[in-house]
Scaffold this motif. Structure first.
Motif, mmCIF file in Angstrom:
data_model
loop_
_atom_site.group_PDB
_atom_site.id
_atom_site.type_symbol
_atom_site.label_atom_id
_atom_site.label_comp_id
_atom_site.label_asym_id
_atom_site.label_seq_id
_atom_site.Cartn_x
_atom_site.Cartn_y
_atom_site.Cartn_z
ATOM 1 N N UNK A 133 38.999 51.902 30.433
ATOM 2 C CA UNK A 133 39.943 51.890 31.550
ATOM 3 C C UNK A 133 39.261 52.012 32.904
ATOM 4 N N UNK A 134 38.189 52.750 32.987
ATOM 5 C CA UNK A 134 37.496 52.883 34.271
ATOM 6 C C UNK A 134 36.980 51.534 34.751
ATOM 7 N N UNK A 135 36.289 50.811 33.864
ATOM 8 C CA UNK A 135 35.772 49.494 34.228
ATOM 9 C C UNK A 135 36.920 48.513 34.492
ATOM 10 N N UNK A 136 38.001 48.644 33.716
ATOM 11 C CA UNK A 136 39.147 47.759 33.917
ATOM 12 C C UNK A 136 39.774 47.970 35.296
ATOM 13 N N UNK A 137 39.895 49.230 35.723
ATOM 14 C CA UNK A 137 40.444 49.519 37.051
ATOM 15 C C UNK A 137 39.549 48.944 38.137
ATOM 16 N N UNK A 138 38.258 49.107 37.981
ATOM 17 C CA UNK A 138 37.326 48.585 38.986
ATOM 18 C C UNK A 138 37.456 47.075 39.125
ATOM 19 N N UNK A 139 37.479 46.383 38.003
ATOM 20 C CA UNK A 139 37.544 44.922 38.050
ATOM 21 C C UNK A 139 38.898 44.430 38.562
ATOM 22 N N UNK A 140 39.961 45.148 38.236
ATOM 23 C CA UNK A 140 41.273 44.724 38.729
ATOM 24 C C UNK A 140 41.381 44.900 40.235
ATOM 25 N N UNK A 141 40.796 45.973 40.771
ATOM 26 C CA UNK A 141 40.804 46.163 42.224
ATOM 27 C C UNK A 141 39.988 45.068 42.896
ATOM 28 N N UNK A 142 38.896 44.679 42.303
ATOM 29 C CA UNK A 142 38.096 43.589 42.861
ATOM 30 C C UNK A 142 38.864 42.277 42.800
ATOM 31 N N UNK A 143 39.620 42.089 41.731
ATOM 32 C CA UNK A 143 40.435 40.877 41.618
ATOM 33 C C UNK A 143 41.482 40.831 42.724
ATOM 34 N N UNK A 144 42.083 41.987 43.030
ATOM 35 C CA UNK A 144 43.098 42.047 44.083
ATOM 36 C C UNK A 144 42.513 41.626 45.421
ATOM 37 N N UNK A 145 41.366 42.199 45.754
ATOM 38 C CA UNK A 145 40.762 41.912 47.059
ATOM 39 C C UNK A 145 40.265 40.471 47.112
ATOM 40 N N UNK A 146 39.660 39.997 46.031
ATOM 41 C CA UNK A 146 39.174 38.615 46.025
ATOM 42 C C UNK A 146 40.327 37.638 46.148
ATOM 43 N N UNK A 147 41.442 37.947 45.507
ATOM 44 C CA UNK A 147 42.607 37.074 45.612
ATOM 45 C C UNK A 147 43.126 37.017 47.043
ATOM 46 N N UNK A 148 43.135 38.141 47.727
ATOM 47 C CA UNK A 148 43.573 38.156 49.125
ATOM 48 C C UNK A 148 42.615 37.357 50.008
ATOM 49 N N UNK A 149 41.339 37.390 49.672
ATOM 50 C CA UNK A 149 40.372 36.588 50.427
ATOM 51 C C UNK A 149 40.599 35.099 50.162
ATOM 52 N N UNK A 150 40.873 34.747 48.913
ATOM 53 C CA UNK A 150 41.095 33.343 48.570
ATOM 54 C C UNK A 150 42.367 32.790 49.226
ATOM 55 N N UNK A 151 43.312 33.680 49.501
ATOM 56 C CA UNK A 151 44.549 33.250 50.174
ATOM 57 C C UNK A 151 44.431 33.358 51.694
ATOM 58 N N UNK A 152 43.249 33.704 52.185
ATOM 59 C CA UNK A 152 42.983 33.825 53.620
ATOM 60 C C UNK A 152 43.774 34.976 54.267
ATOM 61 N N UNK A 153 44.212 35.920 53.442
ATOM 62 C CA UNK A 153 44.852 37.113 53.998
ATOM 63 C C UNK A 153 43.805 38.162 54.389
ATOM 64 N N UNK A 154 42.612 38.010 53.854
ATOM 65 C CA UNK A 154 41.453 38.803 54.255
ATOM 66 C C UNK A 154 40.303 37.847 54.494
#
Length: 228
Positions: A133-154
């Protein structure tokens, strides 16, 4: 000192030439203090550290003495209470992990080469399936931020922290600002604070990721800037 006719007289000290010298009490005391202040009289005195340790030991002794009198069962009751406190501390240590004093601001969100949000999600699901779960949380948070970057929101920026990403994304998606800050704090806790994530934490981040995918940005702030 002698008494003449009921009157007390100070002792007379004879100096050279057998002339009596009347020494008052204050100069005599000062002379004695100067004599006793010489290093030869203090060679075996405890140093500052030893004196501090003595004071601490004395304080602890008084503390336990008072506590043993107040605790049920006297000294034996105090020992039982102390063992219970130690057991609780050990249980918290085992559950929460070793606490660390690393500042979350010094740790970046991405610690490897650039990967897409989909890749981070796949890795997160792989960890979750294995109950990591620790690694899963880390990767999911990275997915969230990367997705926002891909949508040009970040704007893509190396060295960004989870807190910074949450703060910037919260301006573009104010309806999710609180959940983003919570997600960033949970990421920091498991990544830099020595905490252990659980399934419930991961499911919250996965739900946030899904909701953000459908969320529409606030028109006044996109990618950290202002739109016309």
């Amino acid at each position: 000192m002698s008494v003449l006719g009921g009157t007390t007289t100070r002792p007379l000290i004879r100096a050279s030439g057998d002339l009596p010298v009347d020494t008052s009490r204050v100069p005599a005391r000062e002379a004695a203090e100067r004599e006793l202040s010489k290093p030869m009289y203090h060679e075996n005195d405890p140093n500052l550290l030893e004196r501090a340790l003595d004071r601490i030991a004395e304080w602890i002794g008084k503390l336990f003495e008072g506590a043993s009198g107040a605790a049920p069962g006297g000294p034996l009751g105090l020992v039982v209470v102390a063992l219970i406190v130690v057991a609780l501390c050990a249980a918290l240590w085992w559950r929460l992990g070793t606490p660390r004093r690393l500042s979350a601001a010094t740790g970046t969100l991405f610690d490897d080469g650039p990967r897409s949000a989909a890749q981070h999600r796949t890795t997160a699901e792989t960890h979750a399936a294995a109950h990591r779960w620790t690694e899963a949380v880390q990767e999911r948070m990275r997915a969230i931020v990367r997705s926002l970057e891909e949508r040009a929101l970040l704007d893509p920026r190396p060295g960004r922290t989870a807190d910074e990403a949450a703060s910037e994304a919260g301006r573009a998606l104010p309806g999710h600002a609180d959940r983003l800050r919570t997600a960033a704090r949970e990421f920091d806790d498991v990544t830099y604070g020595g905490r252990t994530a659980d399934e419930r934490t991961y499911l919250r981040l996965r739900e946030l990721d899904t909701d953000l995918e459908r969320a529409k940005p606030h028109l006044s702030t996109v990618a950290g800037g202002t739109t016309e």
